[in-house]
Design a protein around this motif. Structure first.
Motif: not given
Ligand code: SF4
Ligand code: SF4
Ligand code: SF4
Ligand code: SF4
Lengths: 337, 328, 155
Positions: A17-19, A28-35, A37-41, A88-89
């Motif tokens: 609903r927020l999205i 999110v975990e991106k190429e082994g690094n957490s940061l 980032s915009q999420i779509n789901t 979030f988070g």
């Protein structure tokens, strides 16, 4: 402000609903690094994380930001308007760091319209830390694993449910708009929350002696202590780039002929180029002066200027320094403890 | 290990007390599990703090050129004798410094330690899948880790060695003043360039994809450069502003230009110590790139870095019959 | 941020057919003179090159090449004196080692073979100069516009 319950089976719907309404950013975990980032789901959310490797400051103060385009001395287009966002988070230490950045970029004398616009259009949903890491020392830095400061909404992870607490009117508004997903709190939920707060504080094992540190540093500019501390420092940018409160920048023109962009880039007090002057003189000649600057800025100058220590105790610099130059040890050395 | 450590302390104490060195660079216990930290010892009493174990990953040679540079204020070089603890790879960096005239041999005391391979902290962290490590120690070729729940986990050291250690051909320092007695028990991989070859065999688009993906993680903290013993330029091209070689934005093109420039500067010099990759906070696979150059330098010029001080660097010399095929 | 197309120095309007843009680093003593000879002798070659004169092929720093690619060159040519003819004695021999490595390295990271090329052209080789340029332009034309390594502000 209100406290509600979000059962975990509704978390997905909550995020979906927020999205629909906002741009939603989350760990999110991106190429082994957490940061962040915009999420779509909702599925993109990192599953288990203590805190992200990259701090969320880049969502407000990006690594590189084009301020405007120009051609032959004329400004062509300015800063685009930001859209409404939800983060979030976030963790309480990082939420606190944003309030510190506010003092810099939205202070009495200087205002950064780009930063301010993003801040105004962002609602922050933090999650209290139930299990601090061994490198966390936020309780020594004016915040805590369960602090509300800087968040619009604070969640407590109670196992099956989240206890959702609104902190600001902005947060309340968001909760109201999703009211149908939330239920009322029971006595048992509040008890669980209190337990979480208690264990989080007990689990906090690391600390630094910040008490009286500012005064101690007052007379230490020429102290021989600096001669030794910096020896192993490599002078890289890890501790400043990964710090949620470090905010130094440089402005350059990226232009071809007379047309281009004026760009604001991250910079670091640990780099020699940071202070080099047009004459070629560099008042901070070595890592000694640069490391001193970093410590002074965080624990003395910023206390004078803003009444706050510019370290929130997130431990990122501790974990990521390639030579294990631990800021906690430096502080202990300074305060003689 | 324990024996090496006590021999090392003994040696350090002796060197300091006899005034043979004024400063000794070694390792001491770090503030976090799985870590040691570089230390600078100038007092005999401090020698007891020196450690030697499988967590001595940092390449201490990185500090040498700076220690021997003239003081920026007085423009004079302080007379001092420096002792340094080196593994095989670190020693080969020192050979590079000597070859490139960055360090005066007469003021240097090289304390070689035979190396059994160092642990890659990132591999252990990955193995624990998000569980936090509270304590770690080494015991009989095993790494003993205690996680946040108090659980003890035993890990076979051999499975967690750094990639650079797995292909190392010189565990014993090739140049030293003092060699600490000890074992090197390790086998090199059968094909040391397997990873580079695997990439070479991929299509050009796949290679570009790999390069792009790795570069996209970079935050431009320059730790890779600053951790590299051979990146000692007082002013790096990445920071020169007249002219500006590389932009300072986070444009992928600028990030790539920085890395291409830096890595190419290490061509024929890089000893594969792995310091750059270990320092990178974002886990970028820099060694795949540096090793491509090592492999090509070997293939084209038959040169191996860091073994001889006298042999001229491959890019500062030539042969009349060097490969000419690629030139129109 | 939405970007307007800056004038990146290309002289072909968007609607006309794309023409490769090639930066050619020519050494003063041989290849530049070779280009001169091609001109004086009225030998035709494609007008796609932008010449940068350098004292010696070994003056060319890999960063020069990378920077050209960053800023919109579709191809780069470095040309110097034949082995044995270097005005400075050994410049081209050193350059040869450097470029042998560089060529492999650029291809390793995904820069298409043919984007960056090298040649030896003497002051007497006007004809060779023209044919080298023809070949390089043809190779780069086949590869199409350079996309890799190009800066966003130039794209
Ligand atoms: S303290 Fe560590 S992270 Fe910071 S500049 Fe020094 S080496 Fe880099
Ligand atoms: S100084 Fe270190 S611990 Fe403090 S806020 Fe910055 S990164 Fe976190
Ligand atoms: S480039 Fe990396 S592996 Fe090579 S010498 Fe430098 S730090 Fe070591
Ligand atoms: S250490 Fe890693 S993140 Fe930092 S500049 Fe080097 S490659 Fe980029």
């Amino acid at each position: 402000m209100t406290e509600k319950i979000l059962t975990k089976d509704k978390q997905e719907e909550f995020l979906s609903r927020l999205i629909k309404v906002y741009q939603v950013f989350a760990p999110v975990e991106k190429e082994g690094n957490s940061l962040f980032s915009q999420i779509n789901t909702p599925e993109e959310l990192a599953e288990e994380y203590r805190n992200t490797k990259r701090p969320p400051k880049e969502l407000f103060f990006p690594h590189s930001e084009a301020l405007f385009r120009f051609r032959k001395g004329q400004v062509l287009e300015e800063n685009p308007n930001e859209v409404e966002r939800v983060i979030f988070g976030m963790r309480p230490c990082d939420a606190k760091s944003l309030t510190l950045l506010d003092m810099v970029f939205n202070g009495k004398d200087f205002k950064d319209p780009y930063f301010i616009a993003r801040r105004e259009k962002t609602t922050i949903i933090s999650i209290a830390c139930a299990r601090p890491q061994i490198t966390c020392f936020c309780t020594s830095c004016g915040t805590s694993p369960v602090s509300e400061e800087g968040s619009d909404i604070l969640l407590f992870d109670l196992g099956e449910n989240y206890l959702v607490k609104s902190i600001t009117p902005k947060g309340q508004q968001l909760i109201d708009s999703l009211g149908d997903l939330l239920t009322d709190t029971q006595e048992s939920d509040l008890k669980k929350r209190d337990e979480l707060i208690k264990t989080a504080l007990v689990e906090m094992k690391s600390e630094i002696p910040t008490e009286g540190l500012k005064e101690k540093l007052e007379g230490m500019f020429d102290s021989p202590i600096w001669e030794k501390i910096h020896l192993k420092c490599l002078g890289c940018g890890i501790c400043t780039y990964l710090c949620p409160t470090c905010h130094c920048f440089d402005i350059v023109d990226e232009a071809v002929d007379s047309e281009g962009e004026r760009v604001k880039n991250w910079d670091s007090c640990m780099y020699p180029q940071f202070t080099i002057q047009a004459s070629g003189l560099n008042p901070r000649l070595s890592n000694k002066e640069r490391l001193r600057q970093r410590m002074m800025h965080k624990f003395n100058y910023s206390v004078s200027n803003y009444g706050q220590t510019f370290c929130v105790g997130c431990g990122r610099c501790v974990r990521n320094c390639p030579v294990n130059l631990d800021i906690r040890e430096i502080v202990k050395l300074i305060s003689g403890k | 290990m324990k024996q090496i450590q006590s021999r090392l302390r003994q040696t350090a104490r002796q060197l300091l007390s006899e005034g043979k060195v004024d400063l000794l660079i070694g390792y001491r216990q770090g503030s976090l599990p799985l870590k040691t930290t570089p230390c600078f010892v100038s007092q005999e009493e401090e020698a007891v703090g020196l450690v030697w174990n499988s967590f001595c990953t940092n390449n201490l040679a990185v500090y040498l050129p700076g220690l021997f540079r003239p003081d920026p204020r007085s423009r004079k070089r302080e007379e001092k004798k420096v002792g340094i603890v080196v593994k095989g790879c670190d020693c080969r960096s020192v050979v590079g410094h000597l070859k490139e005239d960055q360090v005066p041999r007469e003021d240097l005391v090289i304390i070689g330690v035979p190396c059994q391979g160092m642990i890659d902290e990132k591999k252990i962290v990955a193995k624990l899948e998000g569980k936090e490590i509270i304590k770690a120690k080494e015991q009989d070729g095993q790494i003993l880790v205690v996680d946040e729940k108090g659980q003890e986990i035993r890990l076979a050291k051999g499975n967690f060695l750094r990639d650079s250690c797995q292909v190392c051909q010189h565990p014993v320092p090739p140049l030293y003043d003092i060699l600490i007695e000890g074992e090197t028990a390790r086998q090199a991989l059968s094909d040391e360039y397997a990873e580079v070859k695997e990439l070479e065999e991929r299509s050009i688009d796949q290679r570009w994809e790999f390069f792009q993906r790795e570069m996209s993680k970079c935050i431009r903290c320059y730790a890779c450069r600053n951790a590299c013993p051979l990146c000692y330029c007082p002013e790096c091209f990445a920071e020169q502003s007249q002219p500006r070689w590389v932009g300072t934005t986070d444009d992928p093109s600028d990030i790539m230009a920085f890395h291409l420039g830096r890595i190419f500067h290490t061509a024929g010099r890089c000893v594969d110590c792995g310091a750059c990759e270990a320092a990178c906070p974002m886990g970028i696979e820099l060694r795949k790139l540096t090793r491509k150059l090592i492999k090509d330098v070997e293939e084209l010029f038959g040169y191996e870095t860091g073994v001889s001080v006298e042999e001229p660097p491959p890019l500062a010399t030539y042969k009349l019959d060097d490969d000419d095929e690629f030139i129109k | 941020m939405e970007k307007k197309k800056p004038n990146n120095g290309g002289d072909q309007p968007q609607n006309r057919q794309w023409q490769p843009k090639i930066v050619a680093f020519l050494c003063h003593w041989c290849s530049y003179a070779g280009a001169d000879l091609a001109g004086i002798s009225r030998i035709q070659y494609p007008p796609n090159i932008r010449v940068i004169r350098v004292p010696c092929s070994s003056r060319v720093n890999p960063l020069h090449i990378i920077k050209a690619l960053q800023h919109g060159a579709d191809g780069v040519l470095v040309s110097g004196c034949h082995p044995g003819d270097c005005h400075y004695g050994s410049g081209n021999y050193l350059a040869r080692r450097k470029f042998a490595l560089l060529k492999r390295f650029l291809e390793f990271i995904g820069i298409e073979p043919g984007r960056v090329q090298f040649s030896w052209v003497s002051a007497a080789e006007g004809q060779k100069f023209a044919s080298v340029i023809e070949e390089v332009v043809e190779d780069v034309r086949k590869l199409g516009p350079a996309r890799r390594l190009v800066k966003n502000s130039v794209k």
